[in-house]
Design an enzyme around this catalytic site. Structure first.
Site, PDB file in Angstrom:
ATOM      1  N   GLY A  44       0.782  -1.239   0.000  1.00 46.26           N
ATOM      2  CA  GLY A  44       0.000   0.000   0.000  1.00 46.26           C
ATOM      3  C   GLY A  44       0.808   1.280   0.000  1.00 46.26           C
ATOM      4  N   ASP A 100       0.848   3.576   4.379  1.00 46.85           N
ATOM      5  CA  ASP A 100      -0.284   4.252   3.734  1.00 46.85           C
ATOM      6  C   ASP A 100      -1.364   4.634   4.741  1.00 46.85           C
ATOM      7  OD1 ASP A 100      -0.902   1.596   4.236  1.00 46.85           O
ATOM      8  OD2 ASP A 100      -1.790   1.197   2.276  1.00 46.85           O
ATOM      9  N   ASP A 103      -4.947   1.763  10.961  1.00 50.69           N
ATOM     10  CA  ASP A 103      -6.338   1.441  11.274  1.00 50.69           C
ATOM     11  C   ASP A 103      -6.350   0.941  12.724  1.00 50.69           C
ATOM     12  OD1 ASP A 103      -9.049   0.881  10.613  1.00 50.69           O
ATOM     13  OD2 ASP A 103      -8.562  -1.150   9.994  1.00 50.69           O
ATOM     14  N   THR A 104      -6.327  -0.362  12.951  1.00 51.46           N
ATOM     15  CA  THR A 104      -6.250  -0.852  14.330  1.00 51.46           C
ATOM     16  C   THR A 104      -4.885  -0.531  14.954  1.00 51.46           C
ATOM     17  OG1 THR A 104      -5.376  -2.992  13.637  1.00 51.46           O
ATOM     18  CG2 THR A 104      -7.779  -2.809  13.827  1.00 51.46           C
ATOM     19  N   ARG A 165      -5.680   0.045  -6.537  1.00 49.84           N
ATOM     20  CA  ARG A 165      -4.441   0.637  -6.004  1.00 49.84           C
ATOM     21  C   ARG A 165      -3.931   1.751  -6.912  1.00 49.84           C
ATOM     22  NH1 ARG A 165      -2.196  -2.540  -1.858  1.00 49.84           N
ATOM     23  NH2 ARG A 165      -2.578  -4.774  -1.992  1.00 49.84           N
TER      24      ARG A 165
END
Ligand code: IMP
Ligand code: MG
Length: 181
Positions: A44, A100, A103-104, A165
């Site tokens: 990513g 990129d 999140d968690t 992507r």
């Protein structure tokens, strides 16, 4: 490319360019003439790293880790694993981790721990996107491109089932993919 799944644009190409330029300036001011080893997380972070390093004036080299956790779904499995580590020695280097999206936080935490095992001189982290509301573990972030809402996004390196992507901008993914998050 079928774009029927794509929702509203979150960040245009110009938004991203502007912010990456700012981040590059801040990072250059921070490291000055010190050599930096930039480490990106595949896949990513590829476009973000490529654009960012071209805005950093400090002398640098770059390399990649690969981490995988999502598989084919939009919900994090929460158990990322490293599937590739850098060949560049990181001991005694100023390491700048580039990702990129956080999140968690489990992916960056894993990569950070792998870097720390090599005893770098310093370790700092730059992420383009920060989904703050989803954090489940603390990860120190030094530079953040954009805080974003808790919705699934694609483009500029981020995928849904490996697609999208290559979009030069960031967009939300429409339902039904977002359901179940
Ligand atoms: P974390 O381990 O939960 O912080 O997840 C980080 C990884 O999940 C990122 O490196 C991305 O590959 C992926 N990810 C998290 N949110 C999104 C999203 O909205 N779109 C695409 N990939 C995402
Ligand atoms: Mg990633």
């Amino acid at each position: 490319m079928a774009e029927k799944d794509l929702g509203k644009i979150l960040l245009t190409q110009a938004d991203i360019e502007r912010r990456v330029m700012e981040l590059g300036k801040e990072i250059s001011l921070f490291y000055r003439a010190e050599p930096v080893t930039v480490v990106g997380v595949l896949k990513g972070a590829v476009f973000f790293l490529a654009d960012l390093v071209r805005q950093i004036e400090s002398p640098l080299t770059y390399d990649f880790f690969q981490a995988e956790s999502y598989g084919l779904d939009t919900a994090s499995s929460g158990i990322p694993r490293l599937t590739l580590t850098t060949k560049t020695p990181l001991g005694d280097r100023h390491v700048l981790l580039v990702e990129d999206i956080i999140d968690t936080g489990f992916t960056l935490k894993l990569v950070r721990e792998a870097v720390l095992l090599e005893k770098p001189r310093s370790l700092r982290t730059c992420v383009l996107l920060d989904k703050k509301d989803r954090r489940q573990t603390d990860v120190p972030l030094d530079w953040v491109g954009f805080p974003i809402p808790n919705r699934f996004v694609v483009g500029y390196g981020l995928d849904y089932r490996e697609r999208y992507r290559n979009l030069p901008y960031l967009a939300f993914l429409d339902e039904p993919w977002e359901r179940g998050r």
